[in-house]
Structure formats: structure tokens, C-alpha cells
Motif scaffolding. Sequence first.
Motif, mmCIF file in Angstrom:
data_model
loop_
_atom_site.group_PDB
_atom_site.id
_atom_site.type_symbol
_atom_site.label_atom_id
_atom_site.label_comp_id
_atom_site.label_asym_id
_atom_site.label_seq_id
_atom_site.Cartn_x
_atom_site.Cartn_y
_atom_site.Cartn_z
ATOM 1 N N ALA A 49 -14.122 21.136 51.557
ATOM 2 C CA ALA A 49 -13.021 20.780 51.131
ATOM 3 C C ALA A 49 -12.541 21.458 49.772
ATOM 4 N N ALA A 50 -13.500 21.501 49.024
ATOM 5 C CA ALA A 50 -13.238 22.086 47.573
ATOM 6 C C ALA A 50 -13.230 23.605 47.669
ATOM 7 N N ALA A 51 -13.891 24.194 48.568
ATOM 8 C CA ALA A 51 -13.855 25.567 48.709
ATOM 9 C C ALA A 51 -12.458 26.017 49.432
ATOM 10 N N LEU A 52 -12.097 25.190 50.463
ATOM 11 C CA LEU A 52 -10.729 25.557 51.041
ATOM 12 C C LEU A 52 -9.717 25.351 49.804
ATOM 13 N N ARG A 53 -9.640 24.280 49.308
ATOM 14 C CA ARG A 53 -8.667 23.889 48.274
ATOM 15 C C ARG A 53 -8.401 25.356 47.058
ATOM 16 N N THR A 54 -10.001 25.653 46.807
ATOM 17 C CA THR A 54 -9.917 26.911 45.834
ATOM 18 C C THR A 54 -9.325 28.136 46.684
ATOM 19 N N ALA A 55 -9.606 28.280 47.804
ATOM 20 C CA ALA A 55 -9.107 29.547 48.478
ATOM 21 C C ALA A 55 -7.672 29.498 48.538
ATOM 22 N N ARG A 56 -7.102 28.230 48.727
ATOM 23 C CA ARG A 56 -5.636 28.278 48.875
ATOM 24 C C ARG A 56 -4.914 28.221 47.576
ATOM 25 N N THR A 57 -5.387 27.815 46.656
ATOM 26 C CA THR A 57 -4.882 27.904 45.205
ATOM 27 C C THR A 57 -4.772 29.595 44.811
ATOM 28 N N ALA A 58 -5.969 30.222 45.319
ATOM 29 C CA ALA A 58 -6.094 31.325 44.742
ATOM 30 C C ALA A 58 -5.154 32.294 45.677
ATOM 31 N N ARG A 59 -5.156 32.031 46.967
ATOM 32 C CA ARG A 59 -3.906 32.770 47.707
ATOM 33 C C ARG A 59 -2.629 32.446 47.209
ATOM 34 N N LEU A 60 -2.212 31.352 46.994
ATOM 35 C CA LEU A 60 -0.929 30.914 46.425
ATOM 36 C C LEU A 60 -0.541 31.715 45.068
ATOM 37 N N ARG A 61 -1.570 31.753 44.169
ATOM 38 C CA ARG A 61 -1.362 32.540 42.922
ATOM 39 C C ARG A 61 -1.217 33.990 43.165
ATOM 40 N N ARG A 62 -1.964 34.551 44.242
ATOM 41 C CA ARG A 62 -1.730 36.102 44.578
ATOM 42 C C ARG A 62 -0.155 36.228 44.870
ATOM 43 N N ARG A 63 0.154 35.332 45.861
ATOM 44 C CA ARG A 63 1.699 35.576 46.519
ATOM 45 C C ARG A 63 2.739 35.404 45.586
ATOM 46 N N GLU A 64 2.526 34.823 44.575
ATOM 47 C CA GLU A 64 3.726 34.443 43.329
ATOM 48 C C GLU A 64 3.711 35.939 42.902
ATOM 49 N N PRO A 65 5.262 36.399 42.651
ATOM 50 C CA PRO A 65 5.281 37.745 41.977
ATOM 51 C C PRO A 65 4.995 37.541 40.637
ATOM 52 N N ALA A 66 4.370 38.633 39.932
ATOM 53 C CA ALA A 66 4.196 38.540 38.378
ATOM 54 C C ALA A 66 5.530 38.528 37.861
ATOM 55 N N PRO A 67 5.403 37.803 36.423
ATOM 56 C CA PRO A 67 6.687 37.630 36.049
ATOM 57 C C PRO A 67 6.941 39.113 35.272
ATOM 58 N N THR A 68 8.363 39.518 35.523
ATOM 59 C CA THR A 68 8.736 40.786 35.036
ATOM 60 C C THR A 68 9.381 40.462 33.550
ATOM 61 N N GLU A 69 9.358 41.385 32.657
ATOM 62 C CA GLU A 69 10.161 41.131 31.435
ATOM 63 C C GLU A 69 11.497 41.865 31.764
#
Length: 54
Positions: free
Chosen positions: A29-49
Motif C-alpha cells: 500500500a505504501a509503494a502504491l501510494r508513493t507511485a501514485r503521488t509521483a505520477r500525479l506530480r509528473r502530470r501537473e504542468p510546471a509553473p510558468t513565469e
Amino acid sequence: MSDLLVLLRETLPEFLGSLAAAVVTTAAAAALRTARTARLRRREPAPTEPPPQE
């Protein structure tokens, strides 16, 4: 006292098996949670100035 030792000897493998299953489930469960969090972070667009205004 010997009855207690017999009972412990008979139930210890079952207890250890249940304990091991709980540890494996928690780790998975911890590994799945970590993978899901990492995937969601990659999907978010990088903030542009915003472009500099002159």
C-alpha cells in the motif's frame, strides 16, 4: 504450563503468517501510494513565469 507451551507452539506459525501478511500488505500500500503521488506530480504542468512586461 505445558498446555500453554503446546498452545503457543501450535498458534505461533499462524500468528507469524498473519503478521507477515499484514507487513506485506502495508508495504504494498505504501509503494502504491508513493507511485501514485509521483505520477500525479509528473502530470501537473510546471509553473510558468509570466513574460516580463516592459
